[in-house]
Enzyme design. Structure first.
Site, PDB file in Angstrom:
ATOM      1  N   ARG A 225       0.885  -1.070  -0.060  1.00  0.00           N
ATOM      2  CA  ARG A 225      -0.065  -0.080   0.011  1.00  0.00           C
ATOM      3  C   ARG A 225       0.850   1.265   0.044  1.00  0.00           C
ATOM      4  O   ARG A 225       1.672   1.281   0.999  1.00  0.00           O
ATOM      5  CB  ARG A 225      -0.978   0.105   1.349  1.00  0.00           C
ATOM      6  CG  ARG A 225      -1.987   0.938   1.003  1.00  0.00           C
ATOM      7  CD  ARG A 225      -2.957   1.232   2.439  1.00  0.00           C
ATOM      8  NE  ARG A 225      -2.135   2.155   3.450  1.00  0.00           N
ATOM      9  CZ  ARG A 225      -1.870   1.474   4.609  1.00  0.00           C
ATOM     10  NH1 ARG A 225      -2.274   0.168   4.859  1.00  0.00           N
ATOM     11  NH2 ARG A 225      -1.103   2.133   5.505  1.00  0.00           N
ATOM     12  N   GLU A 241       4.884   7.186   2.355  1.00  0.00           N
ATOM     13  CA  GLU A 241       5.598   5.999   2.492  1.00  0.00           C
ATOM     14  C   GLU A 241       4.889   4.772   1.738  1.00  0.00           C
ATOM     15  O   GLU A 241       3.809   4.711   1.117  1.00  0.00           O
ATOM     16  CB  GLU A 241       5.636   5.479   3.998  1.00  0.00           C
ATOM     17  CG  GLU A 241       4.189   4.961   4.557  1.00  0.00           C
ATOM     18  CD  GLU A 241       4.444   4.493   5.996  1.00  0.00           C
ATOM     19  OE1 GLU A 241       5.555   4.433   6.422  1.00  0.00           O
ATOM     20  OE2 GLU A 241       3.393   4.275   6.492  1.00  0.00           O
ATOM     21  N   ASN A 243       4.020   0.904   1.981  1.00  0.00           N
ATOM     22  CA  ASN A 243       4.191  -0.208   3.004  1.00  0.00           C
ATOM     23  C   ASN A 243       4.266  -1.588   2.406  1.00  0.00           C
ATOM     24  O   ASN A 243       3.625  -1.834   1.339  1.00  0.00           O
ATOM     25  CB  ASN A 243       2.695  -0.254   3.778  1.00  0.00           C
ATOM     26  CG  ASN A 243       2.568   0.948   4.235  1.00  0.00           C
ATOM     27  OD1 ASN A 243       2.946   1.246   5.502  1.00  0.00           O
ATOM     28  ND2 ASN A 243       1.866   2.033   3.761  1.00  0.00           N
ATOM     29  N   SER A 248      -2.639  -2.812   5.862  1.00  0.00           N
ATOM     30  CA  SER A 248      -3.915  -3.265   6.738  1.00  0.00           C
ATOM     31  C   SER A 248      -5.153  -2.650   6.030  1.00  0.00           C
ATOM     32  O   SER A 248      -4.725  -1.647   5.146  1.00  0.00           O
ATOM     33  CB  SER A 248      -4.057  -2.975   8.065  1.00  0.00           C
ATOM     34  OG  SER A 248      -3.792  -1.628   8.471  1.00  0.00           O
ATOM     35  N   LYS A 402      12.003   3.012   5.623  1.00  0.00           N
ATOM     36  CA  LYS A 402      12.035   4.445   5.585  1.00  0.00           C
ATOM     37  C   LYS A 402      13.380   4.803   4.868  1.00  0.00           C
ATOM     38  O   LYS A 402      13.578   5.743   3.854  1.00  0.00           O
ATOM     39  CB  LYS A 402      12.065   5.319   6.836  1.00  0.00           C
ATOM     40  CG  LYS A 402      10.655   4.727   7.604  1.00  0.00           C
ATOM     41  CD  LYS A 402       9.451   5.464   6.882  1.00  0.00           C
ATOM     42  CE  LYS A 402       8.159   5.406   7.724  1.00  0.00           C
ATOM     43  NZ  LYS A 402       8.038   3.853   8.171  1.00  0.00           N
ATOM     44  N   LYS A 456      12.066  10.945  10.609  1.00  0.00           N
ATOM     45  CA  LYS A 456      11.178   9.788  10.610  1.00  0.00           C
ATOM     46  C   LYS A 456      12.297   8.563  11.301  1.00  0.00           C
ATOM     47  O   LYS A 456      13.467   8.374  10.470  1.00  0.00           O
ATOM     48  CB  LYS A 456      10.765   9.184   9.595  1.00  0.00           C
ATOM     49  CG  LYS A 456       9.490  10.225   8.983  1.00  0.00           C
ATOM     50  CD  LYS A 456       8.972   9.282   7.800  1.00  0.00           C
ATOM     51  CE  LYS A 456       7.635  10.355   7.279  1.00  0.00           C
ATOM     52  NZ  LYS A 456       6.917   9.378   6.153  1.00  0.00           N
ATOM     53  N   GLU A 460       7.276   1.140  11.740  1.00  0.00           N
ATOM     54  CA  GLU A 460       5.929   1.035  11.110  1.00  0.00           C
ATOM     55  C   GLU A 460       4.932   1.212  12.308  1.00  0.00           C
ATOM     56  O   GLU A 460       5.142   0.869  13.368  1.00  0.00           O
ATOM     57  CB  GLU A 460       5.813  -0.446  10.308  1.00  0.00           C
ATOM     58  CG  GLU A 460       6.808  -0.580   9.146  1.00  0.00           C
ATOM     59  CD  GLU A 460       6.824   0.402   8.243  1.00  0.00           C
ATOM     60  OE1 GLU A 460       5.780   1.155   7.949  1.00  0.00           O
ATOM     61  OE2 GLU A 460       7.825   0.591   7.598  1.00  0.00           O
ATOM     62  N   GLY A 461       3.640   1.436  11.657  1.00  0.00           N
ATOM     63  CA  GLY A 461       2.546   1.628  12.691  1.00  0.00           C
ATOM     64  C   GLY A 461       2.159   2.886  13.330  1.00  0.00           C
ATOM     65  O   GLY A 461       1.237   2.886  13.867  1.00  0.00           O
ATOM     66  N   ARG A 543      -8.002   7.682   5.030  1.00  0.00           N
ATOM     67  CA  ARG A 543      -7.939   7.915   6.478  1.00  0.00           C
ATOM     68  C   ARG A 543      -8.008   9.338   6.771  1.00  0.00           C
ATOM     69  O   ARG A 543      -7.315  10.168   6.106  1.00  0.00           O
ATOM     70  CB  ARG A 543      -6.717   7.311   7.229  1.00  0.00           C
ATOM     71  CG  ARG A 543      -6.746   5.897   7.444  1.00  0.00           C
ATOM     72  CD  ARG A 543      -5.567   5.289   7.739  1.00  0.00           C
ATOM     73  NE  ARG A 543      -4.694   5.434   6.732  1.00  0.00           N
ATOM     74  CZ  ARG A 543      -3.372   5.086   6.896  1.00  0.00           C
ATOM     75  NH1 ARG A 543      -2.820   4.441   8.023  1.00  0.00           N
ATOM     76  NH2 ARG A 543      -2.315   5.260   5.946  1.00  0.00           N
TER      77      ARG A 543
END
Length: 567
Positions: A225, A241, A243, A248, A402, A456, A460-461, A543
């Site tokens: 993603r 970024e 992923n 998810s 990253k 950064k 992740e997360g 989102r």
């Protein structure tokens, strides 16, 4: 193709075996908790195995990067159960640059009806998550459900940028695959990071062992993603970024698009919106199809597909939608307990409970807290050594870090991996500014204007990035200390998206606030040796969160799931 719900993968004292138990963490505990296990045939007798792994760490739906260009404008909430009024808030002129409709003139009673219908729709159509106030909601399906936080109406988004995001998805898929094959590049690019970041070091050690034994991943599966924000000043769609592990919301994002289409079918004429302007979203279908095709390429009819998940996961229904898609396509049988040992055979075959594993799909294993002891690292190594298809493989996971993102943004670096000049130009157009902390000139600028940068780490997360004055503080500290800790971070240009007024619904309460949105575009890539079986864009995630916050996703009470309305 079926589904196995069990508990954490756990490694025995021997590196040649895996144990599936009911414990929440490694190592094996005798206090096993039986959980639901479903076996089912796909074409013949293959199955999918949904397995818990390690501790829950990833924030549900959190933003990996966040920017805004407004000050805090106090939000208003409307407890729907009280049928309270949606009251206006104080605003700043010129802030509604991306508003879909006139929120000032919309009928208050109409909003209340829409919220009610939306809540009913979520309950009937599985747009749900575990309720964090219910202790067992992340462990036992069907216990403590609450609707997933959502935006009442879709986000307006320019069709030209939507088309670009879809167009570059297959190119990014191909890029990740080619980067993953260059072991020397991955090791060298992350060599400084390895010295100061234990988690990255652990991943690199596994990768190094695979290089030493010349382990080849002939069948390579990626479910990715790529996340973007539309920069208001430059009008460019800039990548936040890419992923490559645990991408998810493929399951719930489809439901949100359907929710918005349903609302516009009922109320679109009243608010001047056409449901046909919401793009179709088949992300869960496409992810399921890619997993099924990976199983087909493995070519062992009785082999399982194993989805590795966290033992306590309030976002489990996003994962269950993927399993349900497979269940709907193919019949299956049920089994309600698994407490079996697994092993890797001399030929590399991975067995769990006496059954061969064809594909390992990770929805865990992306954060340091997922590896609290050496047992977890040994388990990951064992899976990498096996002949099962890994999604992602260790090299795919490293390609999504990253630091690698920053390295690929360097001049002439894309040419190392891609041949088509037009494709390279399209990717570069999406790159935001990315810099190593070895760049003294950019460090000086970031200390002078920290609000223009995001710092950064290799994580992740969500919830890990550094913003505003904290950027200056940390950069000055690193300069004074003179250590190599700077290698654990990169600097990224801060993106300033347009802010719009919207309605955010969480726990049955409607919030009216200024918000910004992040678009994620899913991609699936499957290759067997030289043959590319799948390389496509396959759905999207939006989102939306209040504009006054840097980070803190859905679980933290700020972000909601959304869809797009093309204009």
């Amino acid at each position: 193709m079926g589904v196995i719900h069990s508990s954490p993968l756990s490694l025995s004292p021997f590196t040649t075996s895996i144990r599936i138990t009911g414990s929440s963490v490694f190592p094996y505990t005798s206090k096993a908790i039986p959980e639901r296990v479903i076996n089912s045939p796909f074409n013949h007798t293959n199955n999918i195995c949904l397995t818990n792994l390690l501790k829950p760490t990833k924030k549900f739906g959190s933003f990996s990067h966040f920017s805004h260009n407004s000050t805090r404008l106090g939000s208003k909430t409307v407890p729907f159960k009280c049928f309270g009024k949606v009251r206006e808030m104080e605003t700043q002129e010129g802030i509604f640059q991306n508003t879909l409709i006139d929120f000032h003139g919309i009928d208050e009673e109409l909003i209340q009806k829409m919220v009610y219908d939306a809540l009913v729709w979520c309950s009937l159509h599985g747009l749900v998550v575990g309720d964090k106030s219910v202790q067992r909601s992340g462990k036992v399906p069907g216990v403590g459900l609450v609707h997933a936080p959502f935006a009442l109406l879709p986000m307006a988004f320019p069709e030209i940028h939507w088309n670009l995001a879809c167009e570059v998805a297959p190119i990014f898929n191909e890029l990740i695959d080619r980067v993953s094959l260059d072991g020397k590049f991955l090791q060298e690019a992350l060599s400084r990071t390895k010295k100061v970041d234990a988690f990255t070091s652990g991943l690199l050690d596994i990768h190094s062992k695979m290089l030493e034994i010349n382990k080849k991943e002939e069948i390579r599966l990626g479910l990715h993603r790529s996340d973007y924000m539309l920069d208001e000043k430059t009008k460019l769609l800039l990548q936040i970024e890419l992923n490559t592990i645990s991408s998810s919301f493929a399951g719930l994002s489809c439901r949100v698009s359907e929710l918005h289409r349903s609302l516009l079918n009922s109320y679109g004429e009243h608010i001047g919106l056409d449901p046909r302007r919401i793009p179709g979203n088949a992300s869960v279908d496409k992810f399921a199809e890619a997993l099924a095709k990976a199983w087909t390429e493995y070519n062992r009819p009785r082999a399982l597909v194993m989805v590795v998940v966290q033992p306590e996961e309030r976002n489990m229904y996003d994962q269950h939608w993927l399993c349900a898609e497979l269940k709907d396509r193919y019949p299956f049988n049920l089994l309600y307990k698994i407490d079996e040992e697994g092993e890797i055979l001399p030929d590399g075959t991975l067995l769990v409970g006496g059954q061969e594993i064809s594909v390992v799909y990770f929805r865990a294993g992306y954060a340091p807290t997922d590896y609290p002891s050496e047992a977890e690292w040994r388990a990951r190594l064992l899976m990498e050594q096996s002949s099962a298809v890994k999604c992602p493989s260790i090299s795919y996971q490293l390609a999504g870090t990253k630091k690698i993102q920053q390295e690929l943004a360097k001049p002439n670096m894309l040419e190392r991996f891609l041949d088509n000049k037009e494709d390279i130009a399209k990717l570069r157009k999406c790159f935001a500014g990315l810099w190593s902390l070895e760049d003294s000139d950019i460090i000086k600028k970031a200390i002078e204007r920290p609000e223009l940068f995001v710092m950064k780490p290799q994580r992740e997360g969500g919830g890990n990035n550094i913003y505003n004055d904290d950027v200056r503080t940390n950069l000055v500290r690193l300069q004074k200390e003179g250590t190599q800790e700077d290698a654990a971070y990169i600097l990224m240009q801060r993106i300033f998206p347009a802010v719009s007024l919207t309605f955010l619904v969480r726990e049955g309460i409607c919030h009216k606030d200024h918000a910004v949105s992040e678009l994620g575009v899913y991609g699936a890539y499957l290759r067997n040796k030289e043959k590319v079986i799948v390389n496509e864009q396959c759905g999207y995630l939006v989102r939306t969160k209040v504009s006054s916050s840097n980070e803190g996703g859905v679980a933290a009470g700020f972000a909601v799931l959304d869809s797009i309305y093309l204009n």
